[in-house]
Design a protein around this motif. Structure first.
Motif, PDB file in Angstrom:
ATOM      1  N   PRO A  68       0.833  -1.211   0.000  1.00  4.46           N
ATOM      2  CA  PRO A  68       0.000   0.000   0.000  1.00  4.46           C
ATOM      3  C   PRO A  68       0.868   1.262   0.000  1.00  4.46           C
ATOM      4  N   GLU A  69       0.444   2.241  -0.774  1.00  4.49           N
ATOM      5  CA  GLU A  69       1.219   3.469  -0.959  1.00  4.49           C
ATOM      6  C   GLU A  69       1.575   4.136   0.371  1.00  4.49           C
ATOM      7  N   ASP A  70       0.653   4.074   1.351  1.00  6.29           N
ATOM      8  CA  ASP A  70       0.882   4.787   2.619  1.00  6.29           C
ATOM      9  C   ASP A  70       1.500   3.886   3.696  1.00  6.29           C
ATOM     10  N   SER A  71       1.978   2.718   3.287  1.00  5.11           N
ATOM     11  CA  SER A  71       2.557   1.799   4.264  1.00  5.11           C
ATOM     12  C   SER A  71       3.822   2.391   4.892  1.00  5.11           C
ATOM     13  N   PRO A  72       3.954   2.295   6.223  1.00  9.19           N
ATOM     14  CA  PRO A  72       5.149   2.825   6.874  1.00  9.19           C
ATOM     15  C   PRO A  72       6.347   1.873   6.769  1.00  9.19           C
ATOM     16  N   ARG A  73       6.154   0.707   6.186  1.00  9.58           N
ATOM     17  CA  ARG A  73       7.250  -0.265   6.106  1.00  9.58           C
ATOM     18  C   ARG A  73       8.346   0.248   5.175  1.00  9.58           C
ATOM     19  N   PRO A  74       9.601  -0.117   5.447  1.00 13.85           N
ATOM     20  CA  PRO A  74      10.699   0.447   4.639  1.00 13.85           C
ATOM     21  C   PRO A  74      10.712  -0.058   3.191  1.00 13.85           C
ATOM     22  N   PHE A  75      10.288  -1.311   2.973  1.00 11.82           N
ATOM     23  CA  PHE A  75      10.335  -1.854   1.614  1.00 11.82           C
ATOM     24  C   PHE A  75       8.985  -1.712   0.923  1.00 11.82           C
ATOM     25  N   HIS A  76       9.012  -1.113  -0.241  1.00 11.87           N
ATOM     26  CA  HIS A  76       7.808  -1.009  -1.061  1.00 11.87           C
ATOM     27  C   HIS A  76       8.038  -1.814  -2.324  1.00 11.87           C
ATOM     28  N   ALA A  77       7.046  -2.642  -2.662  1.00 15.81           N
ATOM     29  CA  ALA A  77       7.233  -3.484  -3.840  1.00 15.81           C
ATOM     30  C   ALA A  77       6.151  -3.220  -4.869  1.00 15.81           C
ATOM     31  N   CYS A  78       6.482  -3.459  -6.126  1.00 17.91           N
ATOM     32  CA  CYS A  78       5.495  -3.361  -7.189  1.00 17.91           C
ATOM     33  C   CYS A  78       5.796  -4.427  -8.219  1.00 17.91           C
ATOM     34  N   ARG A  79       4.843  -4.657  -9.084  1.00 21.15           N
ATOM     35  CA  ARG A  79       5.050  -5.616 -10.161  1.00 21.15           C
ATOM     36  C   ARG A  79       4.884  -4.889 -11.480  1.00 21.15           C
ATOM     37  N   ALA A  80       5.958  -4.817 -12.254  1.00 21.05           N
ATOM     38  CA  ALA A  80       5.890  -4.204 -13.580  1.00 21.05           C
ATOM     39  C   ALA A  80       5.642  -5.308 -14.588  1.00 21.05           C
ATOM     40  N   TYR A  81       4.820  -5.015 -15.595  1.00 19.06           N
ATOM     41  CA  TYR A  81       4.530  -6.043 -16.594  1.00 19.06           C
ATOM     42  C   TYR A  81       4.661  -5.481 -18.005  1.00 19.06           C
ATOM     43  N   ARG A  82       4.947  -6.362 -18.921  1.00 22.84           N
ATOM     44  CA  ARG A  82       5.114  -5.962 -20.326  1.00 22.84           C
ATOM     45  C   ARG A  82       4.739  -7.142 -21.208  1.00 22.84           C
ATOM     46  N   GLU A  83       3.837  -6.864 -22.138  1.00 24.96           N
ATOM     47  CA  GLU A  83       3.422  -7.889 -23.090  1.00 24.96           C
ATOM     48  C   GLU A  83       4.523  -8.039 -24.140  1.00 24.96           C
TER      49      GLU A  83
END
Ligand SMILES: [Zn+2]
Ligand SMILES: [Zn+2]
Length: 415
Positions: A68-83
């Motif tokens: 979540p964008e507002d998470s106070p945790r130090p690590f932020h993860a996302c998944r990028a995708y490409r067809e």
């Protein structure tokens, strides 16, 4: 660049570097080790792998946040995708063993830690100026290996999901294909009508020719439609086959969530994506290895001879949490990892498989979200090597115990 563009850029960069036979650079230490192990296995098997990807402009691409964008945790993860279209060619001694081309969507799981981008340093061993990221692969000037931890953003793991069709330009290709089919069938059917029925005495010749042409057009339209329907059914069939192979993976999303929630009770900074990257990269490294006793993170005694011919451990992007226990100061996590593996014996074989893995670590350990880097030198001979993962100095063989409180693999079994 927006955050989403930046994520797609990282995913594309990974594919481009892989396609050019280069070592991808924006990846975690674990992923780098796993990829290196895979390259070595290919070399030992005498197999060359060429990879290529399609970067069509109208391909679908983007990224979704996993934290979540507002998470106070130090690590932020996302998944990028490409067809893309994924092309893989395996050859041995200049002779092609397999050429696979399939539409697929590439996914890269990117872990970020704000304020932890690259910066300039001097190599502590020789004093040469470098970027911190440059030391990840060893100093360019003196070759000293460093254990660099905590540079972000980095790709922690990646995988492909097969698609039914290569969508960019699909409509145009379809139209063109059926125009050609109809264009061939029309004169062929008209001619057939003429040959079969010939000319009769009752009507003028021009009217009879018109009749044959109309018959030809009618037959061509029906046949083209039939071919179209067959194509559509084949595509639906392919969709079902793909769905069938994805079905066992249902529930992998909730596994990630459960693991994160349980781990964060004792380790608030725990990152599922970093764990997943470690799981997949280290598992791959064990499977590829011929000297498993030298891997500091593998403490199992499994018979892994069934993986002797494995040349591509292709993670499918999902794992299932089977069991998690905390006992006698140890956390034990049992997971099933989904893979689409490639074996190179006499021939190339591809198999969708599930591998049961147990990971362990001390219960008191907390994820170290800090930045650290130190040179790794053998205390006996002074050689520099990748001591994060190896138990013995590759030059003189003396044991090297890097301080570890990290995850180790204690069991691997094919399911
Ligand atoms: Zn240096
Ligand atoms: Zn040594």
């Amino acid at each position: 660049m927006s955050a989403e563009d930046k994520n797609v850029f990282l995913a594309d960069r990974f594919l481009m570097q892989t396609g050019q036979g280069k070592e991808p650079d924006m990846i975690t230490q674990d992923l780098r080790f796993g990829l290196e192990a895979g390259k070595k296995r290919l070399q030992r098997k005498g197999v060359a792998l060429r990879e290529a990807y399609d970067f069509a402009d109208d391909a679908v691409r983007g990224s979704v946040a996993l934290t979540p964008e507002d998470s106070p945790r130090p690590f932020h993860a996302c998944r990028a995708y490409r067809e893309t279209r994924r092309i893989r060619e395996f050859s041995r001694g200049g002779k092609r063993m397999a050429l696979w081309e399939s539409p697929a969507t590439f996914h890269a799981q990117i872990v970020d830690h704000r304020g932890r981008e690259d910066f300039a340093v001097s190599c502590p061993a020789c004093g040469s100026p470098s970027l911190a990221s440059g030391l990840e692969k060893g100093c360019a000037f003196c070759g000293t290996r460093f254990s660099v931890n905590g540079l972000y953003p980095r790709i922690a793991s990646c995988f492909f999901v097969e698609d039914v069709i290569w969508r960019p330009g699909f409509d145009q290709r379809q139209k063109k294909r059926y125009k050609i089919i109809a264009g061939v069938l029309f004169p062929a059917m008209s001619l057939l009508s003429l040959v079969m029925r010939g000319f009769g005495p009752d009507y003028p010749v021009w009217l009879q020719i018109l009749g044959h042409l109309l018959t030809g057009a009618f037959a061509a339209a029906i046949l083209t439609f039939a071919v179209y329907m067959i194509g559509a059914y084949l595509m639906i069939g392919k969709l079902f086959v793909l769905a069938g192979s994805v079905l066992p993976m249902l529930g992998t999303g909730s596994s990630r969530k459960r693991l994160g929630e349980r781990m964060r009770r004792s380790d608030p900074d725990f990152s599922v994506e970093l764990f997943e990257g470690k799981l997949v990269s280290l598992l791959g490294a064990v499977l590829y290895s011929d000297e498993r006793e030298n891997l500091s993170f593998y403490q199992g005694r499994d018979d892994l001879s069934c993986f002797d011919d494995l040349v591509c451990f292709d993670y499918r992007g999902g794992f299932k949490l089977r069991e998690m226990t905390v006992r006698e100061g140890r956390i034990r996590v049992l997971v099933s990892v989904f893979a689409d593996n490639v074996y190179a014996g006499e021939k190339i074989r591809r198999k969708k498989e599930r591998i049961l893995v147990r990971m362990e670590r001390d219960a008191g350990v907390r994820t170290d979200a800090g930045f650290s880097f130190h040179a790794v030198r053998c205390p006996s001979c002074g050689a520099s090597f990748n001591a994060v993962y190896e138990r013995n100095c590759p030059y003189c063989g003396s044991a090297y115990e890097a301080a570890r409180g990290d995850w180790v693999i204690t069991m691997i079994r094919k399911e």
